[in-house]
Motif scaffolding. Structure first.
Motif, mmCIF file in Angstrom:
data_model
loop_
_atom_site.group_PDB
_atom_site.id
_atom_site.type_symbol
_atom_site.label_atom_id
_atom_site.label_comp_id
_atom_site.label_asym_id
_atom_site.label_seq_id
_atom_site.Cartn_x
_atom_site.Cartn_y
_atom_site.Cartn_z
ATOM 1 N N GLU A 124 0.802 -1.224 0.000
ATOM 2 C CA GLU A 124 0.000 0.000 0.000
ATOM 3 C C GLU A 124 0.834 1.274 0.000
ATOM 4 O O GLU A 124 0.296 2.371 0.060
ATOM 5 C CB GLU A 124 -0.949 0.007 1.219
ATOM 6 N N PHE A 125 2.176 1.147 -0.047
ATOM 7 C CA PHE A 125 3.043 2.323 0.053
ATOM 8 C C PHE A 125 3.575 2.743 -1.322
ATOM 9 O O PHE A 125 3.964 1.902 -2.140
ATOM 10 C CB PHE A 125 4.214 2.031 0.991
ATOM 11 N N TYR A 126 3.625 4.078 -1.518
ATOM 12 C CA TYR A 126 4.081 4.622 -2.807
ATOM 13 C C TYR A 126 4.986 5.832 -2.605
ATOM 14 O O TYR A 126 4.953 6.782 -3.368
ATOM 15 C CB TYR A 126 2.861 5.060 -3.652
ATOM 16 N N GLU A 127 5.824 5.822 -1.588
ATOM 17 C CA GLU A 127 6.548 7.040 -1.231
ATOM 18 C C GLU A 127 7.513 7.542 -2.304
ATOM 19 O O GLU A 127 7.751 8.747 -2.417
ATOM 20 C CB GLU A 127 7.284 6.832 0.099
ATOM 21 N N LEU A 128 8.081 6.646 -3.090
ATOM 22 C CA LEU A 128 8.998 7.097 -4.141
ATOM 23 C C LEU A 128 8.290 7.901 -5.224
ATOM 24 O O LEU A 128 8.932 8.580 -6.026
ATOM 25 C CB LEU A 128 9.713 5.897 -4.773
ATOM 26 N N ARG A 129 6.979 7.825 -5.248
ATOM 27 C CA ARG A 129 6.204 8.632 -6.186
ATOM 28 C C ARG A 129 6.336 10.126 -5.858
ATOM 29 O O ARG A 129 6.262 10.978 -6.736
ATOM 30 C CB ARG A 129 4.732 8.205 -6.144
ATOM 31 N N TRP A 130 6.541 10.419 -4.551
ATOM 32 C CA TRP A 130 6.567 11.815 -4.113
ATOM 33 C C TRP A 130 7.907 12.264 -3.535
ATOM 34 O O TRP A 130 8.272 13.424 -3.662
ATOM 35 C CB TRP A 130 5.470 12.047 -3.047
ATOM 36 N N PHE A 131 8.602 11.348 -2.874
ATOM 37 C CA PHE A 131 9.781 11.754 -2.104
ATOM 38 C C PHE A 131 11.074 11.165 -2.654
ATOM 39 O O PHE A 131 11.078 10.154 -3.358
ATOM 40 C CB PHE A 131 9.617 11.345 -0.636
ATOM 41 N N THR A 132 12.179 11.783 -2.242
ATOM 42 C CA THR A 132 13.517 11.361 -2.639
ATOM 43 C C THR A 132 14.229 10.766 -1.420
ATOM 44 O O THR A 132 14.162 11.338 -0.324
ATOM 45 C CB THR A 132 14.324 12.563 -3.154
ATOM 46 N N PRO A 133 14.915 9.621 -1.588
ATOM 47 C CA PRO A 133 15.655 9.039 -0.448
ATOM 48 C C PRO A 133 16.789 9.957 -0.006
ATOM 49 O O PRO A 133 17.367 10.701 -0.815
ATOM 50 C CB PRO A 133 16.204 7.725 -1.001
ATOM 51 N N SER A 134 17.137 9.885 1.252
ATOM 52 C CA SER A 134 18.171 10.771 1.803
ATOM 53 C C SER A 134 19.511 10.595 1.099
ATOM 54 O O SER A 134 20.296 11.545 1.004
ATOM 55 C CB SER A 134 18.338 10.509 3.303
ATOM 56 N N LYS A 135 19.778 9.387 0.598
ATOM 57 C CA LYS A 135 21.087 9.137 -0.024
ATOM 58 C C LYS A 135 21.296 9.964 -1.298
ATOM 59 O O LYS A 135 22.436 10.131 -1.751
ATOM 60 C CB LYS A 135 21.238 7.649 -0.339
ATOM 61 N N GLU A 136 20.194 10.488 -1.878
ATOM 62 C CA GLU A 136 20.316 11.319 -3.071
ATOM 63 C C GLU A 136 20.707 12.756 -2.740
ATOM 64 O O GLU A 136 21.043 13.536 -3.625
ATOM 65 C CB GLU A 136 18.982 11.327 -3.831
ATOM 66 N N ASN A 137 20.651 13.099 -1.473
ATOM 67 C CA ASN A 137 20.944 14.476 -1.060
ATOM 68 C C ASN A 137 22.443 14.718 -0.948
ATOM 69 O O ASN A 137 23.191 13.873 -0.447
ATOM 70 C CB ASN A 137 20.277 14.764 0.293
ATOM 71 N N THR A 138 22.885 15.887 -1.376
ATOM 72 C CA THR A 138 24.302 16.269 -1.262
ATOM 73 C C THR A 138 24.493 17.507 -0.391
ATOM 74 O O THR A 138 25.613 17.831 -0.017
ATOM 75 C CB THR A 138 24.912 16.542 -2.646
ATOM 76 N N SER A 139 23.405 18.190 -0.084
ATOM 77 C CA SER A 139 23.492 19.411 0.724
ATOM 78 C C SER A 139 23.597 19.077 2.197
ATOM 79 O O SER A 139 22.954 18.148 2.689
ATOM 80 C CB SER A 139 22.270 20.302 0.483
ATOM 81 N N LYS A 140 24.381 19.845 2.906
ATOM 82 C CA LYS A 140 24.563 19.637 4.338
ATOM 83 C C LYS A 140 23.685 20.565 5.176
ATOM 84 O O LYS A 140 23.571 20.377 6.391
ATOM 85 C CB LYS A 140 26.029 19.858 4.725
ATOM 86 N N THR A 141 23.099 21.569 4.540
ATOM 87 C CA THR A 141 22.257 22.511 5.278
ATOM 88 C C THR A 141 20.980 22.810 4.500
ATOM 89 O O THR A 141 20.889 22.567 3.290
ATOM 90 C CB THR A 141 22.982 23.842 5.553
ATOM 91 N N PHE A 142 20.001 23.305 5.221
ATOM 92 C CA PHE A 142 18.717 23.712 4.637
ATOM 93 C C PHE A 142 18.468 25.155 5.059
ATOM 94 O O PHE A 142 18.485 25.465 6.257
ATOM 95 C CB PHE A 142 17.594 22.807 5.154
ATOM 96 N N LYS A 143 18.250 26.038 4.089
ATOM 97 C CA LYS A 143 18.048 27.447 4.409
ATOM 98 C C LYS A 143 16.600 27.665 4.823
ATOM 99 O O LYS A 143 15.679 27.480 4.027
ATOM 100 C CB LYS A 143 18.398 28.333 3.215
ATOM 101 N N PHE A 144 16.431 28.037 6.077
ATOM 102 C CA PHE A 144 15.088 28.233 6.614
ATOM 103 C C PHE A 144 15.041 29.618 7.262
ATOM 104 O O PHE A 144 15.690 29.859 8.285
ATOM 105 C CB PHE A 144 14.773 27.153 7.645
#
Length: 643
Positions: A124-144
């Motif tokens: 019943e799960f479809y998360e890859l349809r909307w989200f990206t796994p953390s391993k694809e991330n290269t940024s160390k910070t998020f500007k908030f």
């Protein structure tokens, strides 16, 4: 309580409305406020609780994503005065990718953002349809809001004031992976794992979920705080029960009731010292070859001084649950019998000699011998059981000893030690009217001499009867009941021996034997070395001299199992035995415990062989290696400082 490394943690499951962010935000703030009133210092919310987990393709709507960010900011502002670290779940866009994140906030500051590692896309799960796994991330910070917030799975949140409070984050499916991310964070120092989840409920899933958390908490030696989505999530195809749980080192401390229409909040007091001391003992815990580099994000919050609500077990050696206790008793009895069987088989011996007093310890040892001989197919008559009445023997214990030997079908012998003891008094010039330690120990050593000599004559071995509690206190006569050729009770505490005999009486013997065993259980603990009262009753009651065994077993467990300081053992004892013993009585016997434990190590340094049955053992060849001349001053000085 926080001076003793306790911290109150919580798990919350708000009632939400799918995509109704302001409603969800209000529920989160209400739970935060309630958590602060309860004295909670760490609180976990479910994943995507700001939007709802079941938004599906609405996650691709910019309006939803922007409102979620605004909600995080509003929650941050509203929580500025809250002395609590908490994590909330929201979708966040970074570098053109959408991540399922948990955001760590404390006293109005966003401390870090952790994206989900494993995205389920099955059933019943479809998360890859909307989200990206953390391993694809290269940024160390998020500007908030112009702040650069640490972003990634390599974050451990460290409290600046509370020792060993180090927090890492898992998100739902991360727990279900073969190697959860929390395994690496724990190996890198994290002691608390927060898991915000959205785990729907189908039949049997909750049991499996609990097993996963139990195992992960035990393997990583962490506190594991789990919060899952509940009422309000879409029920198009699935239902979310709002499961919340708090574990500590594999033990479930608190769990909520699932499937309710209202928000849920549970909390418990976690003992960080239990976790760190366990890790200190395990030299196999840390494996530097598989640890990772983590960024430590330090935070400071006020840890409220609140009364400890955690239930402290006054009898830690004895399981409360009767079914579990029965299983434990069967296992212990089997370990004892198998250990003795191996020893007899190895040395080619088919006879044992054992002294029977009519008390708890010798009764259990005799029952072990009988079971062992039945197991090996040896005639019970090869068990030579001896009652050795002395100056303190009462009719009750004497008759119970005789009746028990008769019912069990072993060889009975009676050898009085009175004349031999009087001769020994004469030989060493001791006045038998002086009822001192010499008077007592001449009898105890005389009995052991008889057992040893008879064992030689019969080509058998002497079975020891002394227990763990007596060894801890040194309540044994050196080279008397202290010595044997195999000690079957040596790692069993007094509080548990009672339940073992009760279990045997209910499951292993007939009604006549059961009646005798029940009377043995009802008899005061005594070495019976001093004369009885004028009414023929036991005068020398051990617990009046050295203190209650239930207290000493509690002290022993908490000192050895967790390495707690004397003051912490005292504090826990006061909590565990409130309305049973006063603070003054607990302190009195705790001082006695430390004095005796240190001064009597020389007896433990030369113990006979015997099987280990539980987590605490005082064998010098196994769990406990201590110099016989160690000084107790540090421990007593700490207790003397108690007001």
């Amino acid at each position: 309580m926080h001076n003793y490394n306790f911290i109150r943690v919580g798990s919350a499951s708000p009632t939400i409305k799918v995509a109704d962010i302001k409603h969800n935000e209000e529920c989160i703030i209400n739970l935060l406020s309630e958590g602060v009133k309860k004295g909670i210092s760490l609180l976990t919310f479910p994943e995507l609780c700001i939007t709802g987990y079941t938004c599906q393709d609405l996650f691709h709507q910019n309006a939803l994503l922007e409102e979620a960010k605004k909600s995080i900011e509003r929650i941050r502002e509203k929580s500025t005065s809250y002395p609590i670290f908490f994590v909330i779940g929201a979708p966040l866009e970074l570098d053109g990718q959408l991540y399922n994140c948990l955001i760590g906030i404390c006293e109005g500051k966003i401390l870090g953002i952790v994206p989900k590692t494993y995205l389920p896309t099955y059933s019943e799960f479809y998360e890859l349809r909307w989200f990206t796994p953390s391993k694809e991330n290269t940024s160390k910070t998020f500007k908030f809001n112009n702040d650069e917030i640490p972003f990634g799975t390599d974050i451990i949140f460290v409290h600046s004031k509370l020792k060993n409070c180090k927090i890492a984050i898992d998100i739902c499916e991360d727990l279900w992976a073969p190697i959860p991310p929390s395994s690496f964070s724990a190996l890198s120092g994290a002691t608390i794992i927060l898991n915000g989840s959205a785990s729907n409920d189908i039949v049997g899933k909750s049991v499996y979920r609990k097993k996963l958390i139990e195992q992960q908490s035990a393997r990583t030696v962490t506190a594991y705080i789990y919060a899952s989505s509940g009422y309000g999530e879409s029920t198009t195809d699935v239902v979310f029960g709002g499961h919340c749980m708090i574990y500590e080192n594999g033990k479930l401390l608190k769990e909520n009731t699932r499937f309710t229409l209202s928000s849920s909040l549970i909390y418990e007091d976690i003992d960080l010292e239990v976790l760190t001391n366990d890790r200190l003992k395990r030299n196999t815990y840390y494996d530097k070859s598989i640890t990772k580099d983590y960024r430590q994000v330090t935070f400071s919050s006020t840890i409220k001084e609140v009364a400890l609500e955690r239930q402290i077990d006054p009898h830690p050696f004895v399981p409360k649950d009767e079914s579990i206790r029965s299983i434990h008793c069967e296992e212990i009895f089997s370990i004892q019998t198998l250990g003795l069987a191996k020893r007899l088989e190895h040395i080619g011996c088919n006879k044992v000699v054992i002294g029977i007093s009519g008390g708890l310890d010798s009764t259990l040892a005799l029952l072990v011998c009988v079971k062992t001989f039945d197991l090996l197919g040896i005639d019970r008559k090869n068990i030579i059981a001896i009652t050795m009445p002395g100056f303190g023997t009462t009719d009750r214990t004497y008759n119970n000893a005789l009746s028990l030997m008769k019912e069990l079908g072993v060889t009975q012998k009676e050898i009085s030690i009175k004349e031999a003891s009087l001769q020994q008094f004469k030989d060493i010039g001791h006045d038998p009217s002086i009822l001192d330690v010499t008077y007592e120990n001449v009898q105890a050593r005389g009995r052991t001499q008889i057992l040893m000599n008879l064992a030689n004559k019969e080509n058998g071995i002497v079975i020891g009867t002394g227990d763990l509690s007596e060894l801890a206190l040194g309540w044994a006569t050196y080279n008397g009941d202290h010595m044997s050729m195999y000690g079957v009770n040596g790692s069993i505490p007094k509080t548990l021996i009672r339940y073992l005999i009760d279990w045997v009486s209910s499951t292993q013997v007939g009604e006549n034997t059961k009646a005798i065993l029940l009377d043995v259980l009802d008899t005061p603990v005594s070495p019976e070395l001093l004369p009885p009262t004028d009414k023929g009753e036991i005068q020398q009651k051990t617990e009046e001299v050295v203190g209650p065994y239930e207290l000493h077993d509690f002290f022993l467990y908490n000192m050895m199992r967790y390495g707690f300081s004397p003051c912490k053992v005292f504090m826990l004892g006061v909590k565990a035995f409130e309305n049973i013993y006063s603070r003054e009585i607990i302190l009195k016997w705790l001082k006695k415990f430390y004095y005796r434990f240190f001064s009597q190590q020389f007896k433990r340094s030369c113990l006979p062989d015997g099987p280990k049955v539980g987590s605490i053992c005082l064998s010098p060849r196994g769990d406990w290696r201590m110099p016989s001349d160690a000084v107790v001053k540090i421990w007593i000085d700490e207790l003397e400082s108690i007001n």
